[in-house]
Design an enzyme around this catalytic site. Structure first.
Site, PDB file in Angstrom:
ATOM      1  N   GLY A  91      11.009  -2.933   5.593  1.00 31.54           N
ATOM      2  CA  GLY A  91      10.265  -4.196   5.583  1.00 31.54           C
ATOM      3  C   GLY A  91       9.815  -4.544   4.171  1.00 31.54           C
ATOM      4  CG  HIS A  92       6.907  -2.053   2.208  1.00 29.60           C
ATOM      5  ND1 HIS A  92       6.829  -0.859   2.880  1.00 29.60           N
ATOM      6  CD2 HIS A  92       5.678  -2.624   2.307  1.00 29.60           C
ATOM      7  CE1 HIS A  92       5.600  -0.698   3.363  1.00 29.60           C
ATOM      8  NE2 HIS A  92       4.883  -1.761   3.032  1.00 29.60           N
ATOM      9  CD  GLN A 100      -1.941  -8.960   3.905  1.00 28.06           C
ATOM     10  OE1 GLN A 100      -2.784  -8.078   3.976  1.00 28.06           O
ATOM     11  NE2 GLN A 100      -0.679  -8.711   3.628  1.00 28.06           N
ATOM     12  CG  MET A 129      -1.872  -1.213   1.190  1.00 27.61           C
ATOM     13  SD  MET A 129      -3.378  -0.981   2.147  1.00 27.61           S
ATOM     14  CE  MET A 129      -2.731  -0.772   3.783  1.00 27.61           C
ATOM     15  CE1 TYR A 187       5.038   8.452   4.095  1.00 27.00           C
ATOM     16  CE2 TYR A 187       5.611   6.995   5.907  1.00 27.00           C
ATOM     17  CZ  TYR A 187       5.594   8.256   5.333  1.00 27.00           C
ATOM     18  OH  TYR A 187       6.129   9.315   6.010  1.00 27.00           O
ATOM     19  CG  LEU A 188       7.402   1.452  -0.891  1.00 29.20           C
ATOM     20  CD1 LEU A 188       8.201   1.176  -2.159  1.00 29.20           C
ATOM     21  CD2 LEU A 188       6.476   0.275  -0.594  1.00 29.20           C
ATOM     22  CB  SER A 235       3.010   2.412   6.162  1.00 27.03           C
ATOM     23  OG  SER A 235       3.630   1.545   5.242  1.00 27.03           O
TER      24      SER A 235
HETATM   25  P1  AMP Z   1       1.472  -2.992   3.471  1.00 25.65           P
HETATM   26  O1  AMP Z   1       2.031  -1.950   2.577  1.00 25.65           O
HETATM   27  O2  AMP Z   1       1.459  -2.609   4.922  1.00 25.65           O
HETATM   28  O3  AMP Z   1       0.168  -3.537   2.984  1.00 25.65           O
HETATM   29  O4  AMP Z   1       2.490  -4.220   3.415  1.00 25.65           O
HETATM   30  C1  AMP Z   1       2.867  -4.790   2.199  1.00 25.65           C
HETATM   31  C2  AMP Z   1       3.650  -6.042   2.455  1.00 25.65           C
HETATM   32  O5  AMP Z   1       4.808  -5.735   3.240  1.00 25.65           O
HETATM   33  C3  AMP Z   1       2.865  -7.110   3.241  1.00 25.65           C
HETATM   34  O6  AMP Z   1       3.190  -8.387   2.732  1.00 25.65           O
HETATM   35  C4  AMP Z   1       3.399  -6.939   4.640  1.00 25.65           C
HETATM   36  O7  AMP Z   1       3.309  -8.106   5.429  1.00 25.65           O
HETATM   37  C5  AMP Z   1       4.846  -6.583   4.372  1.00 25.65           C
HETATM   38  N1  AMP Z   1       5.436  -5.899   5.526  1.00 25.65           N
HETATM   39  C6  AMP Z   1       4.988  -4.771   6.123  1.00 25.65           C
HETATM   40  N2  AMP Z   1       5.760  -4.465   7.198  1.00 25.65           N
HETATM   41  C7  AMP Z   1       6.707  -5.430   7.274  1.00 25.65           C
HETATM   42  C8  AMP Z   1       7.794  -5.689   8.174  1.00 25.65           C
HETATM   43  N3  AMP Z   1       8.058  -4.900   9.196  1.00 25.65           N
HETATM   44  N4  AMP Z   1       8.569  -6.777   7.932  1.00 25.65           N
HETATM   45  C9  AMP Z   1       8.300  -7.598   6.894  1.00 25.65           C
HETATM   46  N5  AMP Z   1       7.287  -7.419   6.017  1.00 25.65           N
HETATM   47  C10 AMP Z   1       6.505  -6.356   6.207  1.00 25.65           C
END
Ligand code: AMP
Length: 270
Positions: A27-28, A144, A21, A23-24, A177
């Site tokens: 983790g992303h 998820q 979504m 705001y990388l 994010s």
């Molecule tokens: P989001 O943008 O929050 O929907 O996350 C997109 C992807 O990044 C999803 O698969 C999340 O599980 C993964 N993600 C978000 N935060 C982290 C993190 N701290 N460590 C590992 N993966 C993450």
């Protein structure tokens, strides 16, 4: 995007996708590195999906930084970024949804009704659009990942789903994010989530495996950090059903709590 993916596949390229979504953060980007190791071409999608937000949630203020995200993608070696608009993804005639019926019920599914229906629907669409061979999801959103594994298996998506480790700040807070919403006091409180989860893990390593005792301490620790609990649960890591006894390697401790108005989630599997 779909035409591009078909053309790449025709050339024999193996496609890896990371769905976000925006705001990388690191983790992303760790998912991008795993996708790169497991494919020839990496596609990152950037879409704040309205159907997975409830009316009272933060859809309209979800953080955005398109320029920064594109720069990070370039530096990380992402080959394609797919950033559709809401009306491109959901036409005014849209009426088809994808739903898992059991695995989406506990944990975040219980406190965010309809959330996973939005997730499975958008992930199905993005899979069909990007045509990946491999898709990488973070274990930070543990449920998820489980829901998407179930859906991909049930609907025969020919895609290998890879789960990636949680990337954390130095003090343990899981990157998100949404951390940008936190005031400095809330940020101090928020570290209590990972500290409490790591405490549980250490207790088990030292031989305390009684789940009722561990869960009661876990909740007290979160409470004493000034966090408001949404849920703290202990479930089987594969099917997310409640556990009464510790099962080695399969015991998921999952927490969602509010630091101020910001809802944060984290987990450990022990
Ligand atoms: P989001 O943008 O929050 O929907 O996350 C997109 C992807 O990044 C999803 O698969 C999340 O599980 C993964 N993600 C978000 N935060 C982290 C993190 N701290 N460590 C590992 N993966 C993450």
């Amino acid at each position: 995007m779909q035409k591009t993916s078909f053309a790449l596949k025709k050339k024999g390229k193996k496609l890896g996708v990371v769905l976000t979504m925006g705001y990388l953060h690191a983790g992303h980007l760790s998912l991008v590195q795993i996708a790169k190791k497991n494919s020839h071409v990496v596609i990152l999608t950037l879409f704040v999906n309205p159907t997975q937000f409830a009316a009272h949630e933060d859809l309209n203020r979800y953080p955005q930084d398109m320029k920064g995200d594109l720069k990070k993608c370039r530096e990380a070696g992402v080959d394609y970024v797919f950033l559709p608009t809401i009306s491109e993804m959901y036409s005014k005639h849209f009426e088809t949804f994808v739903t898992t019926t059991k695995i989406s019920l506990p944990l975040c599914g219980a406190s965010r009704p309809g959330h996973f229906r939005g997730v499975t629907t958008i992930v199905s669409k993005l899979f069909l659009i990007t045509q990946p061979d491999v898709a990488v999801f973070g274990k930070k959103d543990f449920q998820q990942l489980a829901v998407i594994r179930r859906m991909a298996d049930d609907l025969n998506f020919p895609i290998r789903i890879i789960g990636a480790p949680i990337v954390r700040e130095k003090d343990g807070l899981a990157l998100s994010s949404r951390n940008v919403y936190l005031t400095s006091e809330e940020r101090k409180n928020a570290v209590g989530i990972s500290t409490a989860l790591f405490w549980v893990r250490n207790q088990i390593k030292s031989g305390e495996t009684r789940l009722t005792i561990l869960m009661s301490h876990l909740k007290n620790k979160l409470f004493s950090c000034g966090l408001r609990l949404d849920y703290a649960e202990c479930v089987h890591s594969e099917n997310l059903t409640p556990l009464t006894h510790y099962q080695k390697g399969k015991t998921l401790f999952a927490v969602a709590c509010f630091a101020g108005k910001t809802r944060l989630i984290d987990n450990v599997v022990v």
